[in-house]
Design a protein around this motif. Structure first.
Motif, PDB file in Angstrom:
ATOM      1  N   TYR A 193      22.434  14.520 -30.295  1.00  0.00           N
ATOM      2  CA  TYR A 193      22.004  15.456 -29.463  1.00  0.00           C
ATOM      3  C   TYR A 193      21.382  16.436 -29.633  1.00  0.00           C
ATOM      4  CZ  TYR A 193      22.403  20.169 -26.546  1.00  0.00           C
ATOM      5  OH  TYR A 193      21.720  21.103 -26.264  1.00  0.00           O
ATOM      6  N   VAL A 194      21.370  17.314 -31.211  1.00  0.00           N
ATOM      7  CA  VAL A 194      20.880  17.514 -31.841  1.00  0.00           C
ATOM      8  C   VAL A 194      19.123  17.342 -32.100  1.00  0.00           C
ATOM      9  CG1 VAL A 194      20.120  19.304 -34.091  1.00  0.00           C
ATOM     10  CG2 VAL A 194      22.760  19.455 -32.793  1.00  0.00           C
ATOM     11  N   HIS A 195      19.508  16.227 -32.212  1.00  0.00           N
ATOM     12  CA  HIS A 195      17.986  15.702 -32.598  1.00  0.00           C
ATOM     13  C   HIS A 195      17.246  15.477 -31.086  1.00  0.00           C
ATOM     14  CE1 HIS A 195      16.075  11.316 -34.343  1.00  0.00           C
ATOM     15  NE2 HIS A 195      15.131  12.430 -33.385  1.00  0.00           N
ATOM     16  N   ARG A 196      18.256  15.757 -30.075  1.00  0.00           N
ATOM     17  CA  ARG A 196      16.930  15.018 -29.137  1.00  0.00           C
ATOM     18  C   ARG A 196      16.844  16.249 -28.287  1.00  0.00           C
ATOM     19  NH1 ARG A 196      13.578  12.387 -25.527  1.00  0.00           N
ATOM     20  NH2 ARG A 196      14.592  12.366 -23.324  1.00  0.00           N
ATOM     21  N   ARG A 197      17.815  17.061 -28.604  1.00  0.00           N
ATOM     22  CA  ARG A 197      17.429  19.046 -27.616  1.00  0.00           C
ATOM     23  C   ARG A 197      16.144  19.821 -28.498  1.00  0.00           C
ATOM     24  NH1 ARG A 197      17.703  20.881 -23.016  1.00  0.00           N
ATOM     25  NH2 ARG A 197      18.550  22.908 -23.144  1.00  0.00           N
ATOM     26  N   HIS A 198      16.881  20.036 -30.508  1.00  0.00           N
ATOM     27  CA  HIS A 198      16.102  20.376 -30.436  1.00  0.00           C
ATOM     28  C   HIS A 198      15.044  19.573 -31.964  1.00  0.00           C
ATOM     29  CE1 HIS A 198      18.917  23.490 -29.663  1.00  0.00           C
ATOM     30  NE2 HIS A 198      19.420  22.713 -29.418  1.00  0.00           N
ATOM     31  N   GLY A 199      15.546  18.654 -32.076  1.00  0.00           N
ATOM     32  CA  GLY A 199      14.353  17.846 -33.713  1.00  0.00           C
ATOM     33  C   GLY A 199      15.167  17.442 -33.756  1.00  0.00           C
ATOM     34  N   ILE A 200      14.190  16.700 -35.054  1.00  0.00           N
ATOM     35  CA  ILE A 200      14.557  15.815 -36.559  1.00  0.00           C
ATOM     36  C   ILE A 200      14.884  17.184 -37.517  1.00  0.00           C
ATOM     37  CG2 ILE A 200      12.272  15.147 -36.816  1.00  0.00           C
ATOM     38  CD1 ILE A 200      16.026  13.203 -37.563  1.00  0.00           C
ATOM     39  N   GLU A 201      14.230  17.837 -37.244  1.00  0.00           N
ATOM     40  CA  GLU A 201      14.616  19.437 -38.964  1.00  0.00           C
ATOM     41  C   GLU A 201      15.798  19.618 -38.491  1.00  0.00           C
ATOM     42  OE1 GLU A 201      11.988  19.789 -36.133  1.00  0.00           O
ATOM     43  OE2 GLU A 201      10.149  19.215 -36.587  1.00  0.00           O
ATOM     44  N   ALA A 202      15.746  19.427 -37.693  1.00  0.00           N
ATOM     45  CA  ALA A 202      17.951  20.840 -37.160  1.00  0.00           C
ATOM     46  C   ALA A 202      18.842  19.172 -36.986  1.00  0.00           C
ATOM     47  CB  ALA A 202      17.592  21.104 -35.831  1.00  0.00           C
ATOM     48  N   ALA A 203      18.576  18.171 -37.101  1.00  0.00           N
ATOM     49  CA  ALA A 203      19.607  17.039 -36.623  1.00  0.00           C
ATOM     50  C   ALA A 203      19.939  16.220 -38.123  1.00  0.00           C
ATOM     51  CB  ALA A 203      19.029  16.111 -36.003  1.00  0.00           C
ATOM     52  N   TRP A 204      18.612  16.637 -39.709  1.00  0.00           N
ATOM     53  CA  TRP A 204      19.185  15.254 -40.431  1.00  0.00           C
ATOM     54  C   TRP A 204      20.551  16.109 -40.725  1.00  0.00           C
ATOM     55  CZ3 TRP A 204      19.955  16.978 -45.313  1.00  0.00           C
ATOM     56  CH2 TRP A 204      18.891  19.126 -46.132  1.00  0.00           C
ATOM     57  N   PRO A 205      21.273  17.525 -40.882  1.00  0.00           N
ATOM     58  CA  PRO A 205      22.314  17.629 -42.049  1.00  0.00           C
ATOM     59  C   PRO A 205      23.922  17.163 -40.447  1.00  0.00           C
ATOM     60  CG  PRO A 205      21.379  19.467 -41.519  1.00  0.00           C
ATOM     61  CD  PRO A 205      20.329  18.366 -40.748  1.00  0.00           C
ATOM     62  N   MET A 206      23.113  17.034 -39.467  1.00  0.00           N
ATOM     63  CA  MET A 206      24.175  16.389 -38.574  1.00  0.00           C
ATOM     64  C   MET A 206      24.453  14.986 -39.001  1.00  0.00           C
ATOM     65  SD  MET A 206      25.028  19.022 -36.939  1.00  0.00           S
ATOM     66  CE  MET A 206      26.029  18.595 -35.332  1.00  0.00           C
ATOM     67  N   TYR A 207      23.392  14.225 -39.283  1.00  0.00           N
ATOM     68  CA  TYR A 207      23.137  12.749 -39.432  1.00  0.00           C
ATOM     69  C   TYR A 207      23.965  12.329 -40.484  1.00  0.00           C
ATOM     70  CZ  TYR A 207      20.186  11.395 -35.371  1.00  0.00           C
ATOM     71  OH  TYR A 207      19.730  11.289 -33.539  1.00  0.00           O
ATOM     72  N   LEU A 208      23.588  13.451 -41.943  1.00  0.00           N
ATOM     73  CA  LEU A 208      24.295  12.907 -43.003  1.00  0.00           C
ATOM     74  C   LEU A 208      25.701  13.206 -42.875  1.00  0.00           C
ATOM     75  CD1 LEU A 208      22.255  14.802 -45.625  1.00  0.00           C
ATOM     76  CD2 LEU A 208      22.566  12.572 -45.801  1.00  0.00           C
ATOM     77  N   ALA A 209      26.374  14.609 -42.026  1.00  0.00           N
ATOM     78  CA  ALA A 209      27.772  14.312 -41.461  1.00  0.00           C
ATOM     79  C   ALA A 209      28.168  13.224 -40.595  1.00  0.00           C
ATOM     80  CB  ALA A 209      28.536  16.081 -41.105  1.00  0.00           C
ATOM     81  N   ALA A 210      27.319  13.191 -39.480  1.00  0.00           N
ATOM     82  CA  ALA A 210      28.334  11.513 -39.421  1.00  0.00           C
ATOM     83  C   ALA A 210      28.107  10.024 -39.303  1.00  0.00           C
ATOM     84  CB  ALA A 210      27.139  11.587 -37.868  1.00  0.00           C
ATOM     85  N   GLY A 211      27.259  10.556 -40.677  1.00  0.00           N
ATOM     86  CA  GLY A 211      27.324   8.942 -41.510  1.00  0.00           C
ATOM     87  C   GLY A 211      28.142   9.150 -42.545  1.00  0.00           C
ATOM     88  N   TYR A 212      28.330   9.804 -42.942  1.00  0.00           N
ATOM     89  CA  TYR A 212      30.121  10.799 -43.759  1.00  0.00           C
ATOM     90  C   TYR A 212      31.316  10.127 -43.319  1.00  0.00           C
ATOM     91  CZ  TYR A 212      34.356  12.715 -45.676  1.00  0.00           C
ATOM     92  OH  TYR A 212      35.131  13.095 -46.246  1.00  0.00           O
ATOM     93  N   VAL A 213      30.943  10.087 -41.740  1.00  0.00           N
ATOM     94  CA  VAL A 213      32.498  10.326 -40.823  1.00  0.00           C
ATOM     95  C   VAL A 213      33.043   8.431 -40.888  1.00  0.00           C
ATOM     96  CG1 VAL A 213      32.989  10.037 -38.659  1.00  0.00           C
ATOM     97  CG2 VAL A 213      32.459  11.500 -39.448  1.00  0.00           C
ATOM     98  N   GLY A 214      31.738   7.818 -40.368  1.00  0.00           N
ATOM     99  CA  GLY A 214      31.026   6.487 -40.743  1.00  0.00           C
ATOM    100  C   GLY A 214      31.957   5.994 -41.619  1.00  0.00           C
ATOM    101  N   TRP A 215      31.104   6.127 -42.780  1.00  0.00           N
ATOM    102  CA  TRP A 215      31.411   6.013 -44.583  1.00  0.00           C
ATOM    103  C   TRP A 215      32.900   5.776 -44.232  1.00  0.00           C
ATOM    104  CZ3 TRP A 215      33.972   8.035 -48.496  1.00  0.00           C
ATOM    105  CH2 TRP A 215      34.156   7.875 -49.398  1.00  0.00           C
ATOM    106  N   THR A 216      33.761   7.104 -43.722  1.00  0.00           N
ATOM    107  CA  THR A 216      34.528   7.144 -44.238  1.00  0.00           C
ATOM    108  C   THR A 216      35.832   6.160 -43.001  1.00  0.00           C
ATOM    109  OG1 THR A 216      35.236   8.861 -42.260  1.00  0.00           O
ATOM    110  CG2 THR A 216      34.738   9.284 -44.251  1.00  0.00           C
ATOM    111  N   ARG A 217      35.441   5.357 -41.762  1.00  0.00           N
ATOM    112  CA  ARG A 217      35.746   4.779 -41.154  1.00  0.00           C
ATOM    113  C   ARG A 217      36.124   3.359 -42.229  1.00  0.00           C
ATOM    114  NH1 ARG A 217      39.623   6.643 -38.899  1.00  0.00           N
ATOM    115  NH2 ARG A 217      40.084   4.666 -37.649  1.00  0.00           N
ATOM    116  N   VAL A 218      34.845   2.221 -42.148  1.00  0.00           N
ATOM    117  CA  VAL A 218      34.002   1.768 -43.201  1.00  0.00           C
ATOM    118  C   VAL A 218      35.251   1.735 -44.440  1.00  0.00           C
ATOM    119  CG1 VAL A 218      33.179  -0.020 -44.637  1.00  0.00           C
ATOM    120  CG2 VAL A 218      32.459   1.920 -42.408  1.00  0.00           C
ATOM    121  N   HIS A 219      35.333   2.785 -45.502  1.00  0.00           N
ATOM    122  CA  HIS A 219      35.790   2.864 -46.705  1.00  0.00           C
ATOM    123  C   HIS A 219      37.571   2.735 -46.586  1.00  0.00           C
ATOM    124  CE1 HIS A 219      36.984   4.531 -50.972  1.00  0.00           C
ATOM    125  NE2 HIS A 219      37.799   5.600 -50.556  1.00  0.00           N
TER     126      HIS A 219
END
Length: 188
Positions: free
Chosen positions: A111-137
């Motif tokens: 949502y942040v990427h689509r609405r506000h651009g990648i500049e605002a979204a990259w930290p959100m993607y890092l956090a979401a990636g961490y969430v994914g890693w926790t599920r695999v871990h």
């Protein structure tokens, strides 16, 4: 042309994602169950933070669009979990695909990427990636389950969310061999 309000919004959303990721990752034990708890909390904190931030900024239209995309993401995730029958790596049940935790977290990032651009979204993607890693871990999902949740949330977001239009006025001087003029355009 950058508008200070838009830049401020992008910085605010970027700091929201980065702050949430750092605070949760540093405040939990390094054990797998600590990461799993942090990932679960972050999977709900990211969407709640995005919705709250949009409402705080007065972007009701954006908050409504995010809500629609989030609900579609959650609904589609549940339908797929119940119909695909993919076993979890730990053998607990057969509703591994797609990862609901990843779908929630990536919904906020997309949502942040689509609405506000990648500049605002990259930290959100890092956090979401961490969430994914926790599920695999935690042996709850495979990476394909995480990618499925991310793809599902991105599809719903790109379908239901419009990029925020920057308010701007453009003045373009026109000079030609037979005269001169000014073109003025405005975008609200």
């Amino acid at each position: 042309m950058n508008i200070p309000m838009v830049d401020s919004c992008r910085r605010g959303l970027a700091l929201l994602g980065l702050g949430a990721a750092l605070s949760l990752s540093f405040s939990t034990p390094v054990r797998a169950d600590g990461h799993e708890r942090a990932g679960t909390a972050l999977s709900w904190a990211l969407p709640a933070g995005v919705a709250g931030y949009e409402l705080y900024q007065g972007d009701r239209e954006g908050a409504l669009q995010f809500g629609k995309a989030f609900v579609v993401t959650l609904g589609a995730t549940e339908v797929l979990k119940r119909t695909t029958g993919v076993d979890r790596p730990n053998g607990k049940d057969d509703d591994a695909f797609p990862s609901g935790h990843a779908a929630r977290a990536f919904s906020a990032a997309a949502y942040v990427h689509r609405r506000h651009g990648i500049e605002a979204a990259w930290p959100m993607y890092l956090a979401a990636g961490y969430v994914g890693w926790t599920r695999v871990h935690a042996d709850e999902h495979r990476w394909r389950d995480v990618l499925g949740g991310a793809a599902l949330s991105a599809a719903a977001t790109w379908w239901l969310v419009d990029p925020k239009q920057e308010r701007r006025v453009t003045v373009l001087p026109l000079i030609g061999p037979h005269g001169a003029g000014v073109e003025v355009s405005a975008r609200w």
